[in-house]
Design a protein around this motif. Sequence first.
Motif, short mmCIF file in Angstrom:
data_model
loop_
_atom_site.label_atom_id
_atom_site.label_comp_id
_atom_site.label_asym_id
_atom_site.label_seq_id
_atom_site.Cartn_x
_atom_site.Cartn_y
_atom_site.Cartn_z
N HIS A 332 58.99 -21.03 -20.24
CA HIS A 332 57.59 -20.70 -20.38
C HIS A 332 57.10 -19.55 -20.04
CE1 HIS A 332 58.15 -24.91 -20.26
NE2 HIS A 332 58.87 -25.07 -19.43
N THR A 333 57.56 -18.05 -20.59
CA THR A 333 57.08 -17.10 -19.98
C THR A 333 55.77 -17.21 -21.16
OG1 THR A 333 57.97 -16.14 -22.30
CG2 THR A 333 59.39 -16.33 -20.52
N GLY A 334 54.84 -16.04 -20.72
CA GLY A 334 53.97 -15.43 -22.26
C GLY A 334 53.88 -14.79 -22.64
N HIS A 335 54.00 -15.21 -24.01
CA HIS A 335 54.90 -14.82 -24.80
C HIS A 335 54.19 -14.50 -26.53
CE1 HIS A 335 59.22 -13.55 -27.55
NE2 HIS A 335 57.94 -14.14 -28.57
N THR A 336 54.78 -12.89 -26.95
CA THR A 336 53.72 -12.41 -27.97
C THR A 336 54.76 -11.59 -28.91
OG1 THR A 336 52.40 -11.06 -26.18
CG2 THR A 336 52.61 -10.27 -28.53
N GLU A 337 54.77 -12.06 -30.46
CA GLU A 337 55.62 -11.11 -30.81
C GLU A 337 54.46 -11.18 -32.15
OE1 GLU A 337 56.41 -15.50 -33.69
OE2 GLU A 337 57.76 -14.74 -32.07
N LEU A 338 55.40 -10.11 -32.96
CA LEU A 338 54.30 -9.35 -34.12
C LEU A 338 55.07 -9.25 -35.29
CD1 LEU A 338 51.70 -7.81 -34.86
CD2 LEU A 338 53.19 -5.63 -34.14
#
Length: 649
Positions: A332-338
């Motif tokens: 439950h992390t605040g995830h950012t992927e690009l």
Amino acid sequence: MCGLAGLLRPAPDTDEERLTALVRAMGDALVHRGPDDSGVWADAQAGVALAHRRLSILDLSPLGHQPMASADHRYVVAYNGEIYNFAELREVLVARGHGFRGHSDTEVLLAAVVEWGVEAAITRCNGMFAIALWDRQERCLWLARDRVGKKPLYYGWAGDTFVFGSELKALWQHPDFDNAVSRDALALLLRLDYIPAPHAIHVDTFKLMPGSLLRIDAVAVASGAAAHAPERDQHRYWQPRERMAAAIAQPFGGDVLEAENRLDELLREAVALRMVADVPVGVFLSGGTDSSIVTALMQAQSRHPVRTFTIGFERSHHDEAHLAREVAEHLHTGHTELYVSGSDALAVVPTLPAMFDEPFADASQVPTALVAKLARSAVTVALSGDGGDELFFGYKRYERALRNWRWQQRVPSLLRRALARSAQQHGEASRAGGFAALAAEMGARGIGDVYRQRIARWRDPQAAVPGATLPITLYDQPDPLRGAGTPADAMMLADFSVYLPEDLLCKVDRTSMAVSLEARAPLLDWQVAEFTWSLPLDFKRHPSGNKYLLKQVLRRYLPDSMVDRGKRGFGAPVSEWLRGDLREWAASLLEPQRLRNEGYFDADLVHGLWQQFLGGERKWHTHLWNVLMFQAWHEHWREQRRALCAANT
């Protein structure tokens, strides 16, 4: 995180304004390392000057400004890094009568030096740092680097002036710095893909080794006695070989569960220390064991979702972003992927010479630069999982080297020597695998020789660099651990001492600092390292899979399905690039007449590999990449030198 630079002249400088302007230019070349504040300090009568660029992480107020003087005014420091146990040290120092104006770790460092002296103070510090400290009373300069080598520090000579800085671009600003290319260092680049400390790409220029101190006395500079200080002038206050040998001699006495509990405790403490900041903190998450355990321990100790960052590659077998996404969703992390395209990755390549200042050929520098840029869009500090493979027997090449070493010991010595002599006739072909590769290892004196063949790019770099003498590194020793442990321990020591600081940590430092991001590596806390070294090998190398104990800890936070899966690593499709979009760029840099005119490489040998590669021999892309990284760097260096000369005329 910050940048530092400075100089020590052989005589007093009567023009203090000129001295201050010069050191300011050196510091300003490092603005990317510290965009938040800058400072200079000079003592013209002593001929010394310090510059600092600040990235504010702790104590964002002006009370953290550097260069900073100690309360008794004896010491002045320019410091790059973080001392994670500064609060603990501060309590001890307050009890001893020291007072503090702010709450920066820089002020604590200075008080510690006043209280205990330079080496004793540094030894008490748990952190990552590069330090330049001027002692007004003794009229000497101290340079220091953290135990593992997370932060860089270059030094050398610009004419008769001693110069130093976090990156070479600071040294380049001195008008007398026109040091030639070191052919010996270039040979190391071809061998390893990087140039390990104490060597640097320029002659009369060095890197401070991890865990080292260097003292330069003003009187020695004035007399010329300190000129061209080599490796022998560096004093190691923390030596991995000695510490590993001591840990092996006093092994951990508990069972696997007790070791698991202790490792969990140490890692939690290491992660918690590195979460302390007055700015947003996140973590690089690739989905592998190392980054996953750092992420899990951060989330377990955070009241809010931890920010996680992942790069994915469009239409590439290198893409593993989905693994990171699964971990992030579970925690439950605040995830950012690009997701980036091939053109996005290739756009980074022209920036590499300016980013690294020194030729550097680990192609994973490209995706690392991309994920650092992504993280900087939201945080100022990012934790990483660096160190797990070197501490817990994580590389597949360890197993291959042990297998080959066992095989060789079964071959009669006369036959081994004959095979080794025959392999010399194959030259670089022994790098391509098959019988030639196996025969090349047959003359091995110990596991160190076998392992060197596993990690070397060019087997004979001197053939490609006329006039070079290949410097000796820890990889050239038959047994890097000198009999104190197993062959597996010896390989991990070599990587921990050389590959880790000079490749992996260099890569992370330059790519993160290029975007003003501080990167922290909790697995490389020195207490974690020394505990790991005390563990039996079968706590790491296990029939169920390597990195056994680390994975056992991870099972406390993630399901088995996310722990027991292979991972290819953070790579880059160099072969595809050189056959595709980078082909024209590479052909220009490798043009035979250009190579002959510049005179650093055997043009026929290099061009021959290029033609074989274009003809379908895939293996040569790694050989060609480190040549190309030098060629691109050299072009950049010449352009920088021309611009600096024009500005000074």
